[in-house]
Design an enzyme around this catalytic site. Structure first.
Site, mmCIF file in Angstrom:
data_model
loop_
_atom_site.group_PDB
_atom_site.id
_atom_site.type_symbol
_atom_site.label_atom_id
_atom_site.label_comp_id
_atom_site.label_asym_id
_atom_site.label_seq_id
_atom_site.Cartn_x
_atom_site.Cartn_y
_atom_site.Cartn_z
ATOM 1 N N ASP A 1 28.579 45.307 43.754
ATOM 2 C CA ASP A 1 29.682 45.851 42.952
ATOM 3 C C ASP A 1 29.233 47.190 42.350
ATOM 4 O O ASP A 1 28.264 47.241 41.588
ATOM 5 C CB ASP A 1 30.006 44.820 41.850
ATOM 6 C CG ASP A 1 31.219 45.191 41.018
ATOM 7 O OD1 ASP A 1 31.531 46.399 40.916
ATOM 8 O OD2 ASP A 1 31.838 44.262 40.457
ATOM 9 N N SER B 1 37.333 41.626 36.060
ATOM 10 C CA SER B 1 36.957 42.914 35.487
ATOM 11 C C SER B 1 37.433 43.026 34.034
ATOM 12 O O SER B 1 37.016 42.201 33.200
ATOM 13 C CB SER B 1 37.532 44.033 36.365
ATOM 14 O OG SER B 1 36.966 45.256 35.976
ATOM 15 N N HIS C 1 33.682 44.806 44.185
ATOM 16 C CA HIS C 1 34.545 44.561 43.024
ATOM 17 C C HIS C 1 35.986 44.249 43.430
ATOM 18 O O HIS C 1 36.836 44.047 42.590
ATOM 19 C CB HIS C 1 34.518 45.823 42.131
ATOM 20 C CG HIS C 1 34.924 45.571 40.711
ATOM 21 N ND1 HIS C 1 34.164 44.828 39.817
ATOM 22 C CD2 HIS C 1 36.001 45.982 39.991
ATOM 23 C CE1 HIS C 1 34.759 44.788 38.647
ATOM 24 N NE2 HIS C 1 35.886 45.486 38.708
#
Lengths: 794, 282
Positions: free
Chosen positions: B226, B149, B260
């Site tokens: 995600d 991320s 995620h």
């Protein structure tokens, strides 16, 4: 050391000082032989010291010394009580002495003294004797007068002592008739002895250091090659050796040692040869004995036959004679009886007639006379056989000895041989075009030669006459050439000698070895650890088995000797375990009972990586494989209906399959593709649907590349599904890694060593690579390359 | 630069440790996790740096990703620093989860009040490697970087800004084009100011467009489910387009059904470790 124990043990029979000294002698020899010269250091000065004492104090000990010395000498007996056993020992010790002497280069000594030595007594022995006597003195002295003090040693005595020893020694030697010539010229000898003394001294120093301590300036430390003697370095500079070539003593010793060693080798060889000869002679001896015994027996039988025949003949004759005699005698007797009767009758008639004449009466007389005359007339009319009815002589008939003659002849003329027996074919005796036929004559036959007949065995009707061949052979074996490979032949043999010809033997069937198989290089495949080799039989008739021979070919381009054979392969293929990263040369042979064929033409296998050929049978008609065998191209599509598909060829995808080796482990190959070529490449089971599309079923795994208007699209297809993978750089060299061990199939962009995707899949069967083109284009396949090191972790 | 060991746990024959030190770059105490593989007992090992995402500390990765087994197998030291300076008493540092503490975006801040402490780019690329190389059996010549991320963004910019410094780079669901997404715009605005030209050196997609230098092999895994992908925070397509244009090798894998989370990370962590090991152990 065994020699020392050999030398000492028998000595136990002699007197005790003798025994001790002899042991010491053996011991010192050992030391010298093993080069432990330093060991002598401690004893030598003692020896010198004690020697004086012995020499000048004790006559008795001198005698002992002399006797012992002789014991250690050439092996000549001194006294009668010394046994033959001892003699042996002396010989053995003598050998040692000789050897030692040669070791120290004394053998070829060419100094003036040497003439004497050569003539009368070899120096080596002398020096050894001297050495031993010193040792003996040591021991004896230690034993008898251990309290002897060191003060008695006088250095200047040293040299003289040595001379004396030698003289003493020589004296003893002459006493022993050891060297009769030595005493011939006494005065001359005296001088020579002195010379020897000096000489020995020198030699002694080469044997042991201790003397060096006394006479340091006299050590021979180098070797004069010209004279062949050890000399002092000093002498090289001055004196007769000045101009001579010299070398290190150690070198000379090494040379001489080597020469001795060589000689020993030669002797051993000769011994071995002689032993062989002896064995051979023994064999011949036995053979001759047996042969003659057989011949004797033979003669006996033959002559007995003749004797029997003669005896029979004799009996027959005698019987015939007896019968003839009886017959004749009977006839004669009958004749005799008949004659007697006649005589009686005659007499009777005469008497009658005489009575008639006496009678007076006329009438009666007449009547009677007429009657009588009638009877006489009658009598005369009967035959009087006065001649002999038979030949009284012996009828001398010819006796026929022809059969006896034949018997007699047969003693020297051998009988015609019996039919020989053809041996069964022995394994590996045949080649493709020849067989070696062996047969055995009947054991007692004498055969001059054989006639070997043969013809091929044919399944055809016997009416068809096969050509028979005949060969004349002297031996009981024959190699027949120019035959047809892998074919059965009948053989039969007749034996001949001067008397006649034997019946034919039973027929035996021999078979020629097969023709070499033919390896099918396009069907051969390999990987790092194995190769699959396939071949054609190359023979019309079936063969028993095949043998694969392989040898590693080293990089120096000559075949290594390491040849491995795999035998008894029943089929026309073999999966062979190999070592990685080697080059192998592989041959195949075919075998049957007759033998083994020549080698096939070789196939070369590199185990650098996985290698396969494309299976042309599977190629779609639109797909062409270029000449190199590894470039495939798809032509422009025409009407698909026109194509005639081969059995086994792909019909839907324009694809071809590769023949991957059925071996687990890792397999790697690469595909070159231009940027816009659309393809499916991957692996599939061998029986994957020929009419299917790769990746849409569960029998194939593939990477698909298509060009869409927006981008290059990559799919990794199995059972019709693909992960969503974006790749920013179009791979032009795709590496495909099939890893059975880890159940993985990975794709790489080999220009970047970029990992693209990995299938994890448990392959139930072996898979094969395939290459399909979706649009016209070209793919170039590379294989036979190892798995790149950077991919090994995947 | 004294190191203080906070914890040490044996793990796959190696050790997962946490250290604390006083950072000169960040002017605060910083913690980092380090996994030392068994191979590090005997020789120097390459180092793989992990950058975590928003709100994370060094703990998230070392407890959830499950990278130790693969790291032990390939002999990699894995260093997982914190995501921002902590306890600097900057006004507003703890106001939101996507800015300030736990959300440094791995830039060197130029704006007050952040510019003193929020120098994470220098910390990650300079101070921390020096610290690791000095105190552990690390091979300074061999290092790679990856992250998740915001950390994926950090890893990409570190690699793209210093060609050759990192042997390889990979990312899980990285923020690929921060100048174009809400998170990035907020952070860059706060740390770097309103001048958007100053943002460009910290945007992976923009960096890729001008990248030239040694070959990079970029591996990106992205969960298809995600939520932040759908929300337009990550924008991988932009990065892929830029890389395709600049011929930067990227394998981007859109993983069906993954989100995620660290569950996603732990699923593919082995692929990433292997990806780095290929270059670090080459």
């Amino acid at each position: 050391m065994s020699s020392s124990s050999m030398a000492t043990e028998p000595e136990t029979t002699s007197s005790s000082p003798d025994k001790v000294s002899a042991r010491d002698l053996g011991h010192s020899k050992d030391e010298i032989a093993s080069g432990l010269i330093e060991e002598c250091d401690s004893t030598e000065p003692d020896g010198l010291k004690f020697y004086h004492m012995d020499l000048y104090e004790s006559k008795e000990r001198l005698d002992i010394f002399a006797e012992v010395k002789v014991t250690g000498d050439k092996g000549h007996e001194v006294s009668a009580e010394q046994s033959g056993e001892k003699d042996q020992i002396e010989c053995s010790s003598q050998k040692e002495i000789d050897e030692l002497a040669r070791l120290y280069g004394l053998e070829d000594d060419k100094e003036i003294v040497e003439d004497f030595r050569v003539e009368h007594m070899p120096l080596p022995e002398v020096s050894e004797n001297k050495e031993s006597s010193i040792q003996k003195y040591n021991v004896e002295h230690k034993k008898i007068e251990p309290q002897q003090s060191m003060e008695n040693i006088e250095r200047e005595f040293g040299k003289k002592m040595f001379e004396d020893i030698v003289q003493e020694h020589d004296g003893v030697s002459s006493n022993c008739h050891f060297d009769e010539e030595a005493v011939n010229d006494a005065s001359n000898e005296e001088n020579q002895r002195t010379d020897i003394g000096g000489k020995l001294e020198d030699n002694d120093r080469t044997l042991s250091e201790p003397t060096a301590q006394q006479n340091e300036e006299e050590i021979p430390d180098i070797y004069c090659v010209t004279c062949g003697t050890p000399i002092r370095a000093f002498e090289k500079l001055f004196g007769i050796h000045k101009e001579h070539e010299v070398t290190q003593l150690a070198n000379v010793i090494e040379d001489v040692k080597e020469e001795i060693h060589n000689n020993m080798g030669k002797l051993e060889e000769q011994i071995a040869q002689m032993e062989n000869l002896v064995v051979h002679l023994e064999e011949i001896f036995i053979n001759v004995e047996e042969n003659f015994a057989r011949q004797e027996q033979n003669f006996e039988i033959r002559y007995n036959e003749v004797m029997q025949a003669l005896t029979q003949r004799c009996e027959d004759k005698l019987q015939a004679l007896g019968e003839e005699k009886k017959e004749k005698l009977e006839t004669l007797y009958a004749q005799l009886v008949a004659c007697g009767k006649k005589l009686d009758s005659s007499r009777e008639l005469i008497e009658l007639i005489q009575e008639l004449r006496k009678s007076k009466e006329k009438a009666e007389f007449l009547k009677t006379a007429v009657n009588t005359a009638d009877r006489a007339e009658e009598f005369f009319q009967t035959d009087t056989e006065l001649e002999l009815s038979i030949n009284q002589k012996y009828e001398n008939k010819m006796i026929d000895f022809s059969d006896v003659q034949q018997l007699m002849d047969s003693i020297n003329i051998v009988p015609a041989p019996s039919a020989p027996v053809v041996n069964p074919q022995s394994p590996n005796s045949a080649t493709g075009t020849s067989v070696r036929v062996c047969w055995s004559p009947f054991s007692e036959d004498t055969v001059e030669r054989y006639q070997l007949y043969y013809k091929p065995v044919s399944d055809d009707a016997p009416t068809e006459k096969q050509t028979e061949f005949m060969m004349k052979v002297k031996e009981s074996y024959c190699t027949v050439y120019n035959l047809v490979p892998n074919t059965q032949y009948e053989f039969w043999v007749t034996a001949l000698n001067t008397t006649g010809i034997s019946p034919a033997s039973e027929r035996a069937v021999y078979v020629t070895a097969p023709s070499p198989p033919k390896i099918k290089p396009k069907d051969c495949r390999s990987c790092e650890t194995a190769a699959l080799v396939r071949w054609e039989s190359g023979n019309m008739n079936p063969v028993d088995s095949y043998t694969v021979e392989l040898c590693k070919v080293s990089t120096e381009d000559h075949e290594s000797d390491i040849t491995e054979s795999i035998v008894g392969i029943p089929t026309c293929e073999s999966l062979i375990q190999l070592d990685p990263r080697e080059k192998y040369c592989i041959h195949v042979r075919a075998a049957n009972v007759g033998g083994i064929s020549e080698r096939s033409k070789p196939v070369t296998i590199h185990t650098t990586g996985t290698f396969f050929h494309l299976n042309e049978e599977t190629a779609h008609p639109l797909l062409s494989i270029l000449e190199d065998g590894f470039t495939i191209a798809c032509q422009e599509e025409e009407s698909l209906l026109d194509f005639s598909y081969q059995y086994n060829s792909f019909t839907r995808c324009v694809a071809v399959m590769g023949n991957l080796i059925p071996v687990r482990g890792k397999h790697y190959w690469e595909v070159d593709a231009d940027e816009n070529v659309e393809y499916r490449i991957g692996v599939a089971f061998e029986d994957t649907n020929r009419n299917g599309v790769f990746g849409t079923n569960n029998t194939s795994w593939c990477m698909r590349h298509v060009v869409t208007p927006s981008r290059h699209k990559y799919e990794f297809l199995h059972c019709g599904s693909t992960p969503d993978v974006r790749i920013t750089i179009t791979p032009k060299k795709i590496g495909i890694l099939l890893d059975y061990d880890n159940w993985k199939l990975s794709f790489f962009n080999m220009d970047l060593l970029q990992h693209l995707y990995t299938f994890s899949c448990r392959f139930q069967h072996f898979v094969h690579p395939f290459f399909a083109l979706e649009k016209p284009g070209v793919l170039r396949i590379h294989n036979g390359i190892g798995v790149p090191e950077s991919l090994r972790s995947f | 630069m004294a190191l203080k060991q906070i914890s040490s746990n044996k793990c796959y024959e190696g050790f997962q440790k946490v250290f604390e030190h006083d950072s000169t770059e960040l002017k605060c105490k910083m913690k980092f996790g380090i996994y030392l593989p068994p191979k590090a007992d005997t020789r120097k090992c390459p180092v793989l740096y992990w950058l975590s995402g928003l709100t994370c500390t060094e703990q998230n990765f070392i407890t959830k990703a499950g990278h130790q087994q693969a790291a032990a197998e390939h002999g990699l030291i894995v260093v997982a620093p914190d995501t921002s300076p902590r306890g600097c008493n900057i006004e507003g540092e703890d106001e939101s989860w996507d800015f300030g503490t736990g959300a440094s975006f791995y830039v060197n801040a130029t704006e007050e009040p952040w510019k003193t402490n929020y120098r994470m780019y220098s910390y990650i690329t300079e101070e921390l490697p020096q610290l690791v190389n000095a105190n552990f059996p690390a091979d300074p010549e061999r290092m790679s970087i990856f992250g998740h991320s915001m950390g994926g963004h950090g890893a990409l910019i570190c690699a793209l800004k210093s060609p050759g410094k990192y042997k390889s780079v990979s990312a899980f669901a990285p923020i690929c084009n921060p100048t174009q997404c809400p998170w990035g715009r907020k952070a860059f605005n706060g740390y770097l100011g309103v001048d958007q030209t100053k943002w460009e050196p910290y945007d992976a997609t923009l960096l890729a467009k001008s990248y030239s230098g040694s070959q990079l092999d970029i591996l990106i895994d992205q969960g298809k489910d995600d939520q932040f992908l759908a929300a337009g925070q990550l924008l991988p397509d932009n990065f892929i387009a830029a890389c395709t244009e600049r011929k930067i090798p990227v394998v981007f894998r859109l993983q069906q059904g993954y989100d995620h989370s660290y569950f996603f990370i732990s699923t593919f962590i082995n692929d990433h470790i292997k990806h780095h090991a290929k270059y670090l152990n080459a």
